[in-house]
Scaffold this active site. Structure first.
Site, PDB file in Angstrom:
ATOM      1  N   ASP A 179      -1.355  -4.070  -5.813  1.00  0.00           N
ATOM      2  CA  ASP A 179      -0.762  -3.108  -6.671  1.00  0.00           C
ATOM      3  C   ASP A 179       0.915  -3.623  -6.467  1.00  0.00           C
ATOM      4  O   ASP A 179       1.487  -3.111  -5.579  1.00  0.00           O
ATOM      5  CB  ASP A 179      -0.919  -1.589  -6.311  1.00  0.00           C
ATOM      6  CG  ASP A 179      -0.220  -0.693  -6.810  1.00  0.00           C
ATOM      7  OD1 ASP A 179      -0.222  -1.085  -8.287  1.00  0.00           O
ATOM      8  OD2 ASP A 179       0.425   0.208  -6.303  1.00  0.00           O
ATOM      9  N   LYS A 182      -3.384   4.841  -3.230  1.00  0.00           N
ATOM     10  CA  LYS A 182      -4.423   4.203  -3.896  1.00  0.00           C
ATOM     11  C   LYS A 182      -5.323   3.729  -2.562  1.00  0.00           C
ATOM     12  O   LYS A 182      -6.420   3.751  -2.606  1.00  0.00           O
ATOM     13  CB  LYS A 182      -4.092   2.696  -4.806  1.00  0.00           C
ATOM     14  CG  LYS A 182      -3.422   3.150  -6.191  1.00  0.00           C
ATOM     15  CD  LYS A 182      -3.225   1.895  -6.750  1.00  0.00           C
ATOM     16  CE  LYS A 182      -2.162   2.338  -7.925  1.00  0.00           C
ATOM     17  NZ  LYS A 182      -0.754   2.665  -7.538  1.00  0.00           N
ATOM     18  N   ASP A 237       2.358  -2.920   4.211  1.00  0.00           N
ATOM     19  CA  ASP A 237       3.422  -2.746   3.642  1.00  0.00           C
ATOM     20  C   ASP A 237       4.416  -3.286   4.425  1.00  0.00           C
ATOM     21  O   ASP A 237       4.414  -3.410   5.566  1.00  0.00           O
ATOM     22  CB  ASP A 237       3.875  -1.194   3.201  1.00  0.00           C
ATOM     23  CG  ASP A 237       4.849  -1.222   2.003  1.00  0.00           C
ATOM     24  OD1 ASP A 237       4.118  -0.739   0.884  1.00  0.00           O
ATOM     25  OD2 ASP A 237       5.969  -1.287   2.165  1.00  0.00           O
ATOM     26  N   CYS A 267       3.299  -1.014 -12.601  1.00  0.00           N
ATOM     27  CA  CYS A 267       3.704   0.025 -13.475  1.00  0.00           C
ATOM     28  C   CYS A 267       4.854  -0.310 -14.072  1.00  0.00           C
ATOM     29  O   CYS A 267       5.871   0.583 -14.394  1.00  0.00           O
ATOM     30  CB  CYS A 267       3.962   1.297 -12.383  1.00  0.00           C
ATOM     31  SG  CYS A 267       5.168   1.084 -11.248  1.00  0.00           S
ATOM     32  N   ALA A 277       0.816  -1.162   0.101  1.00  0.00           N
ATOM     33  CA  ALA A 277       0.260   0.098  -0.072  1.00  0.00           C
ATOM     34  C   ALA A 277       0.875   1.370  -0.051  1.00  0.00           C
ATOM     35  O   ALA A 277       0.333   2.317  -0.136  1.00  0.00           O
ATOM     36  CB  ALA A 277      -0.769  -0.004   1.201  1.00  0.00           C
ATOM     37  N   ALA A 278       2.045   1.397   0.464  1.00  0.00           N
ATOM     38  CA  ALA A 278       2.769   2.407   0.727  1.00  0.00           C
ATOM     39  C   ALA A 278       3.160   3.110  -0.689  1.00  0.00           C
ATOM     40  O   ALA A 278       3.257   2.347  -1.519  1.00  0.00           O
ATOM     41  CB  ALA A 278       4.059   2.333   1.382  1.00  0.00           C
ATOM     42  N   PRO A 279       3.047   4.543  -0.924  1.00  0.00           N
ATOM     43  CA  PRO A 279       2.695   5.640   0.260  1.00  0.00           C
ATOM     44  C   PRO A 279       1.355   5.684   0.627  1.00  0.00           C
ATOM     45  O   PRO A 279       0.959   6.729   1.357  1.00  0.00           O
ATOM     46  CB  PRO A 279       3.465   6.922  -0.197  1.00  0.00           C
ATOM     47  CG  PRO A 279       3.519   6.679  -1.615  1.00  0.00           C
ATOM     48  CD  PRO A 279       3.498   5.124  -1.859  1.00  0.00           C
ATOM     49  N   GLY A 280       0.495   4.963  -0.126  1.00  0.00           N
ATOM     50  CA  GLY A 280      -0.862   5.038   0.188  1.00  0.00           C
ATOM     51  C   GLY A 280      -1.870   5.827  -0.723  1.00  0.00           C
ATOM     52  O   GLY A 280      -3.178   6.149  -0.354  1.00  0.00           O
TER      53      GLY A 280
HETATM   54  N1  SAM Z   1       0.054   1.114  -3.899  1.00  0.00           N
HETATM   55  C1  SAM Z   1       0.814   2.196  -3.634  1.00  0.00           C
HETATM   56  C2  SAM Z   1       0.264   3.495  -3.966  1.00  0.00           C
HETATM   57  O1  SAM Z   1      -0.329   3.616  -4.772  1.00  0.00           O
HETATM   58  O2  SAM Z   1       0.775   4.225  -3.315  1.00  0.00           O
HETATM   59  C3  SAM Z   1       2.349   1.828  -4.268  1.00  0.00           C
HETATM   60  C4  SAM Z   1       2.710   0.526  -4.041  1.00  0.00           C
HETATM   61  S1  SAM Z   1       4.523   0.159  -4.761  1.00  0.00           S
HETATM   62  C5  SAM Z   1       4.159  -0.325  -6.437  1.00  0.00           C
HETATM   63  C6  SAM Z   1       5.011  -1.535  -3.853  1.00  0.00           C
HETATM   64  C7  SAM Z   1       4.842  -1.653  -2.504  1.00  0.00           C
HETATM   65  O3  SAM Z   1       4.966  -2.962  -2.214  1.00  0.00           O
HETATM   66  C8  SAM Z   1       6.218  -0.943  -1.857  1.00  0.00           C
HETATM   67  O4  SAM Z   1       5.674   0.147  -0.819  1.00  0.00           O
HETATM   68  C9  SAM Z   1       6.760  -1.987  -1.032  1.00  0.00           C
HETATM   69  O5  SAM Z   1       7.440  -1.623   0.028  1.00  0.00           O
HETATM   70  C10 SAM Z   1       5.738  -2.996  -1.070  1.00  0.00           C
HETATM   71  N2  SAM Z   1       6.152  -4.325  -0.769  1.00  0.00           N
HETATM   72  C11 SAM Z   1       7.159  -5.415  -1.413  1.00  0.00           C
HETATM   73  N3  SAM Z   1       7.113  -6.367  -0.846  1.00  0.00           N
HETATM   74  C12 SAM Z   1       6.057  -6.450   0.100  1.00  0.00           C
HETATM   75  C13 SAM Z   1       5.468  -7.684   0.630  1.00  0.00           C
HETATM   76  N4  SAM Z   1       6.200  -8.637   0.634  1.00  0.00           N
HETATM   77  N5  SAM Z   1       4.697  -7.575   1.544  1.00  0.00           N
HETATM   78  C14 SAM Z   1       4.041  -6.238   1.531  1.00  0.00           C
HETATM   79  N6  SAM Z   1       4.540  -5.006   0.937  1.00  0.00           N
HETATM   80  C15 SAM Z   1       5.564  -5.195   0.224  1.00  0.00           C
END
Ligand code: SAM
Length: 467
Positions: free
Chosen positions: A332, A258, A276, A382, A253-256
């Site tokens: 995502d 969506k 996250d 993305c 979810a980060a940085p949040g």
């Molecule tokens: N959905 C976010 C937004 O719209 O702001 C962007 C997400 S970004 C594409 C992918 C995220 O997945 C990163 O913040 C990363 O830290 C997290 N991530 C990677 N592996 C993960 C895991 N095993 N469990 C949870 N989060 C994970």
């Protein structure tokens, strides 16, 4: 026209092994059979060209859970006019902000560029991340500066360059390596305040007054009302279509961005669980939720591959969760990010790029188990590779007979890419944002909305129903 500028602005610089890999993706057997080698090669070259340029519009998501779109549009217009008045002597600043014709919470602003800007003899160099932010309208923040003229004082005019390969030594006074000009600005700090300090300098180091690509800076502008977000990312929230009162899981979810959109679409009624893996990124989700006045978001640091537990537990607020706990799940996924724009250079190896599909499958398996029967799962990335997009869909459909592909609303991108053995019907249900497909037709005469829909970052969305 963008086509004319390709010669003056470099294509994205990638490791040769990565360029070769991507060429095989874009010139795969199915694509060659459908469009022929010339068209396939031309699309690939356009992809490399457009990735280094910013999209032609800036997209902001409006907080329509707090105020009507038109009120937000007018307030934003006022704020940006004030910003322009401060920055120039122009009598009546003009700001063009248009609502998206189909997406009810999106405002679009055209980006003006590339502009003819003369280079100065004083050169300042920033890192590639900062350079990309400048191409999208940001000022130069002090931590992004890697080299500056020896006697630079606040008030001096400088030409700003982006260090493409991260080779410039911090604190240098000049840099002869691979760099790209991104515009001119006025230094807000002396050189000594940037490099010769015990604590790292913060805040704006150079105010961009004559950028190569002109778009407003949104730093501190109506933070509760507008959220800068790429158009395909906003589409994801609408495709998920969360309903008030539901329980939703956002697995990565980060940085949040969506997460907050989902909560807003639900009128902040229900529960949005945001996970996250990285602790300090959880604070960003909470800050964003607070800024946008959203109470229904609960954020936890957790590895989402382990978010499902078969152990009988008492009804717990946080992870892990029992199977079938959520009405809708958004995955995502972490990905190679090769659709991000502008991206002038990537130093990633092929090994790094190929490390994502196995992780995405582990996350996908957890997502399917956590989803209720009758629930909706949206998978998005993305990036532009087949292995992280259409091939993952083909794998998911053969691994989980309970999943079926669903139509998406809105569907403003193109269909899925050939090469993963999916049927034409299945490809039509997928949504791929492919900026290379419209790159040449993207001219200033095209309407803002049409350009905004096609000249986006590279992105992929698949929507599944679990039966
Ligand atoms: N959905 C976010 C937004 O719209 O702001 C962007 C997400 S970004 C594409 C992918 C995220 O997945 C990163 O913040 C990363 O830290 C997290 N991530 C990677 N592996 C993960 C895991 N095993 N469990 C949870 N989060 C994970």
């Amino acid at each position: 026209m963008h086509s004319g500028e390709m010669s003056v602005f470099p294509k994205i610089s990638l490791k040769p092994e990565v360029t070769g890999y991507l060429r095989n993706v874009f010139l795969n057997k199915e694509v060659l059979a459908a469009v022929g080698p010339q068209e396939a090669e031309s699309r690939f070259q356009k992809l490399l060209a457009c990735l280094s340029h910013p999209p032609s519009s800036t997209c902001v998501r409006a907080s329509t859970h707090l105020a009507p779109l038109e009120d937000i549009r007018l307030s934003l217009e006022e704020e940006l006019k004030k910003q322009q008045k401060c920055g120039s002597s122009a009598e009546e600043p003009s700001v063009q902000i248009a609502p998206h014709p189909r997406i009810t919470d999106v405002l679009l602003l055209p980006v003006d560029g590339p502009r003819a800007v003369e280079r100065l003899s004083s050169e300042l160099v920033v890192d590639a991340q900062c350079g990309s932010a400048v191409l999208r309208g940001a000022h130069v923040f002090a931590p992004g500066i890697v080299a500056s003229p020896k006697y630079m004082k606040a008030g001096d005019m400088v030409s700003v360059f982006s260090d493409l390969e991260g080779r410039c030594t911090r604190g240098a006074t000049r840099f002869q390596g691979n760099k790209v000009f991104v515009g001119n600005g006025v230094a807000e700090m002396d050189r000594s305040a940037i490099f010769v300090t015990e604590t790292p300098a913060r805040g704006v180091g150079v105010r961009m007054v004559d950028p190569l690509y002109k778009s407003p800076s949104f730093d501190g502008v109506l933070p509760s009302m507008v959220f800068l977000q790429n158009l395909p990312s906003v589409v994801v929230g609408h495709v998920l279509a969360p309903q008030p009162g539901e329980r939703i899981l956002d697995m990565c979810a980060a940085p949040g961005g969506k997460t907050c959109h989902i909560a807003a679409l639900m009128g902040d009624k229900g529960e949005v669980v945001a996970l996250d893996r990285i602790r300090n990124k959880i604070d960003r989700i909470r800050q964003n939720a607070q800024t946008l006045s959203l109470q229904s978001i609960k954020a936890f640091r957790f590895n989402s591959t382990q978010a499902v537990s078969d152990e009988p537990t008492q009804e717990a607020e946080g992870p892990p969760f029992p199977p079938e706990s959520f009405d809708r799940v958004l995955l995502d996924a972490p990905c190679s990010g090769l659709g991000q724009r502008p991206n002038m250079a990537s130093t990633w190896s092929l090994k790094e790029i190929c490390s994502y599909p196995p992780l995405q499958r582990k996350l996908f398996q957890a997502a399917v188990r956590l989803l209720k029967k009758g629930g909706v799962l949206v998978y998005s990335t993305c990036t532009v590779t087949l292995s992280e997009n259409e091939e993952q869909v083909a794998w998911a459909l053969s691994t989980f007979p309970c999943l079926s592909l669903q139509p998406q609303e809105p569907h403003i991108g193109s269909e899925g890419m050939l090469g993963a053995g999916l049927s034409p019907e299945q490809l039509r249900l997928l949504q791929r944002f492919s900026p290379e497909l419209s790159w040449e037709q993207t001219d200033t005469a095209a309407s803002l909305a049409r350009r905004a829909d096609t000249d986006t970052i590279g992105f992929f969305i698949a929507k599944f129903l679990k039966t």
